[in-house]
Motif scaffolding. Structure first.
Motif, PDB file in Angstrom:
ATOM      1  N   ILE A  25       0.802  -1.319   0.001  1.00  0.00           N
ATOM      2  CA  ILE A  25      -0.201   0.071   0.086  1.00  0.00           C
ATOM      3  C   ILE A  25       0.595   1.261   0.210  1.00  0.00           C
ATOM      4  N   LEU A  26       1.970   1.325   1.086  1.00  0.00           N
ATOM      5  CA  LEU A  26       2.862   2.202   0.613  1.00  0.00           C
ATOM      6  C   LEU A  26       3.458   2.663  -0.319  1.00  0.00           C
ATOM      7  N   LEU A  27       4.344   1.094  -0.775  1.00  0.00           N
ATOM      8  CA  LEU A  27       5.338   1.717  -2.015  1.00  0.00           C
ATOM      9  C   LEU A  27       4.123   2.129  -3.339  1.00  0.00           C
ATOM     10  N   THR A  28       2.560   1.589  -3.227  1.00  0.00           N
ATOM     11  CA  THR A  28       2.271   1.858  -4.408  1.00  0.00           C
ATOM     12  C   THR A  28       1.793   3.377  -4.576  1.00  0.00           C
ATOM     13  N   ALA A  29       1.315   3.730  -3.594  1.00  0.00           N
ATOM     14  CA  ALA A  29       0.871   5.248  -3.396  1.00  0.00           C
ATOM     15  C   ALA A  29       2.159   6.005  -3.529  1.00  0.00           C
ATOM     16  N   VAL A  30       3.596   6.007  -3.087  1.00  0.00           N
ATOM     17  CA  VAL A  30       5.252   6.499  -3.682  1.00  0.00           C
ATOM     18  C   VAL A  30       4.665   6.252  -5.025  1.00  0.00           C
ATOM     19  N   SER A  31       4.645   5.272  -5.271  1.00  0.00           N
ATOM     20  CA  SER A  31       4.720   4.825  -7.364  1.00  0.00           C
ATOM     21  C   SER A  31       3.669   5.677  -8.117  1.00  0.00           C
ATOM     22  N   ASP A  51      -9.288  11.085  -8.975  1.00  0.00           N
ATOM     23  CA  ASP A  51      -9.294  11.234 -10.983  1.00  0.00           C
ATOM     24  C   ASP A  51      -8.188  11.356 -11.015  1.00  0.00           C
ATOM     25  N   PHE A  52      -6.708  12.479 -10.684  1.00  0.00           N
ATOM     26  CA  PHE A  52      -5.664  12.266 -10.356  1.00  0.00           C
ATOM     27  C   PHE A  52      -4.580  11.234 -10.974  1.00  0.00           C
ATOM     28  N   LEU A  53      -5.283   9.580 -10.252  1.00  0.00           N
ATOM     29  CA  LEU A  53      -4.246   8.817 -10.343  1.00  0.00           C
ATOM     30  C   LEU A  53      -4.439   8.095 -10.687  1.00  0.00           C
ATOM     31  N   GLY A  54      -6.093   8.173 -12.096  1.00  0.00           N
ATOM     32  CA  GLY A  54      -6.515   7.334 -12.774  1.00  0.00           C
ATOM     33  C   GLY A  54      -6.532   6.214 -12.167  1.00  0.00           C
ATOM     34  N   LEU A  55      -7.368   6.254 -10.981  1.00  0.00           N
ATOM     35  CA  LEU A  55      -7.531   5.153 -10.735  1.00  0.00           C
ATOM     36  C   LEU A  55      -9.205   4.628 -10.663  1.00  0.00           C
ATOM     37  N   LYS A  56      -9.668   3.100 -11.828  1.00  0.00           N
ATOM     38  CA  LYS A  56     -11.174   2.835 -12.311  1.00  0.00           C
ATOM     39  C   LYS A  56     -11.487   2.084 -11.532  1.00  0.00           C
ATOM     40  N   CYS A  57     -11.239   1.844  -9.924  1.00  0.00           N
ATOM     41  CA  CYS A  57     -11.905   1.101  -8.986  1.00  0.00           C
ATOM     42  C   CYS A  57     -13.183   1.715  -8.228  1.00  0.00           C
ATOM     43  N   THR A  58     -13.870   1.306  -7.697  1.00  0.00           N
ATOM     44  CA  THR A  58     -14.972   1.305  -7.557  1.00  0.00           C
ATOM     45  C   THR A  58     -14.457   2.610  -6.365  1.00  0.00           C
ATOM     46  N   ASP A  59     -15.394   3.351  -5.757  1.00  0.00           N
ATOM     47  CA  ASP A  59     -14.784   4.843  -5.131  1.00  0.00           C
ATOM     48  C   ASP A  59     -14.675   4.109  -3.364  1.00  0.00           C
ATOM     49  N   ARG A  60     -15.459   3.102  -3.176  1.00  0.00           N
ATOM     50  CA  ARG A  60     -15.332   2.439  -1.604  1.00  0.00           C
ATOM     51  C   ARG A  60     -13.839   1.791  -1.693  1.00  0.00           C
ATOM     52  N   ASN A  61     -13.030   1.109  -2.976  1.00  0.00           N
ATOM     53  CA  ASN A  61     -11.440   1.073  -3.300  1.00  0.00           C
ATOM     54  C   ASN A  61     -10.736   2.027  -2.769  1.00  0.00           C
TER      55      ASN A  61
END
Length: 346
Positions: A25-31, A51-61
């Motif tokens: 989780i931390l490494l992904t946030a840094v990447s 939106d900034f990260l371009g995430l396609k997962c659900t809001d809950r994720n």
């Protein structure tokens, strides 16, 4: 960590067993450069982060990801779920904003891009005694790193990140009054020399590493405006003498090698020093009882992954090698967290 209660509990077993979840989780946030973006914006809503990260997962994720980082102490939050507003903590703003010179995320980037996968083969490494990284396809791991400009840039950034706090601490805690010159062997981006020169205006320092690293170090030195007192030199510290200086430093160098090569490098450092000169090894020195410095032991296993024969060591080990080489006396200087400077005087 041993259970100190009289009742059995699975808590620590599960905490360590699922530790790679928290790490990823931390490494992904840094990447994702999340902390850099938050440093720029100060505060962001979860939707804006998504939106900034371009995430396609659900809001809950998305909430789970951000709230886990909050629970770990890496983010601050006001509100909850769709009303939540996130910001950096004091630590992440200082150390994980890529635009600050105090950024240490280089080592985390390398962990995410390289080491996370390689550590999945720890069992194979223990069974075979062989490295589990790129060296599986070549015997020369360092050669592979130094041949690839992108890998080299990532590697030097990682080494800077993992040692930056120690370099600052060493530059402030060690007594430099008796010395005028320092050479950092395997100096990478030159940050130790830069920190020593910054905090000790009488010191002249040299960062010594292989030729491909020299341009990286020169750029860093120029950025800090210290070209008058911090220089670079290039060469292979196994095949040529270490240039002479009052202090010879090796940061995260000795642990790369087996015991024979460790002693050989310490002997080269001894030959480069004047009488009363100091040899300094900055690493995660393991406590002599091998009970407290878990980071040092994990780093030692990382050397199995990376080199096959390298290992981290105790101060007792360092003393024994220093005695073999002929050093007069030794001392241990605690730095930051689990790291120390093992010092041998000629």
């Amino acid at each position: 960590m041993e259970n100190q209660t009289n009742q059995p509990s699975p808590e620590n077993i599960m905490k360590i067993g699922t530790g790679f979840w928290a790490s990823k989780i931390l490494l992904t946030a840094v990447s994702f450069q999340l902390f850099t973006k938050l440093a720029e914006k100060k505060t962001m809503k979860a939707k804006d982060i998504k939106d900034f990260l371009g995430l396609k997962c659900t809001d809950r994720n998305t909430y789970d990801f951000l709230d886990a980082l909050t629970a770990f102490g890496f983010l601050k939050r006001e509100g909850i779920l769709d009303t939540a507003i996130y910001s950096n903590t004091l630590d992440t703003d200082m150390f994980l904003d890529k635009n600050k010179p105090s950024y240490i995320g280089g080592i985390l980037e390398m962990m995410n891009n390289r080491l996370y996968t390689f550590w999945g083969n720890l069992g194979e490494g223990l069974l075979t005694g062989l490295p589990q990284n790129e060296a599986k396809k070549s015997e020369d791991f360092f050669g592979l790193i130094y041949q690839d400009p992108e890998k080299l840039k990532e590697f030097t950034s990682a080494m800077s990140g993992i040692q930056m706090g120690n370099f600052v601490a060493f530059s402030q805690k060690f007594d430099f009054k008796k010395y005028n010159t320092l050479i950092d062997v395997g100096g990478s981006a030159g940050l130790l020399s830069i920190m020593v020169a910054t905090h000790n205006p009488h010191m002249n320092c040299t960062s010594f590493d292989l030729p491909p690293v020299q341009p990286i170090a020169n750029t860093t030195i120029q950025q800090f405006g210290l070209s008058d007192r911090v220089k670079t030199a290039s060469g292979d510290f196994f095949t040529m003498p270490i240039p002479g200086a009052d202090i010879v430093v090796m940061g995260n160098i000795l642990h790369d090698w087996n015991e024979e090569n460790k002693i050989a490098l310490m002997r080269k450092a001894y030959d480069a020093l004047p009488v009363n000169g100091a040899f300094v090894a900055i690493e995660g020195i393991i406590d002599d009882e091998r009970k407290e410095n878990v980071f040092g032991m994990m780093m030692s296993l990382n050397m199995l992954i990376e080199t096959g024969t390298g290992f981290d060591y105790t101060f007792a080990d360092f003393n024994r090698w220093a005695n073999i080489v002929g050093f007069r006396t030794t001392t241990l200087l605690p730095l930051t967290g689990p790291s120390s400077a093992a010092i041998a005087y000629k």
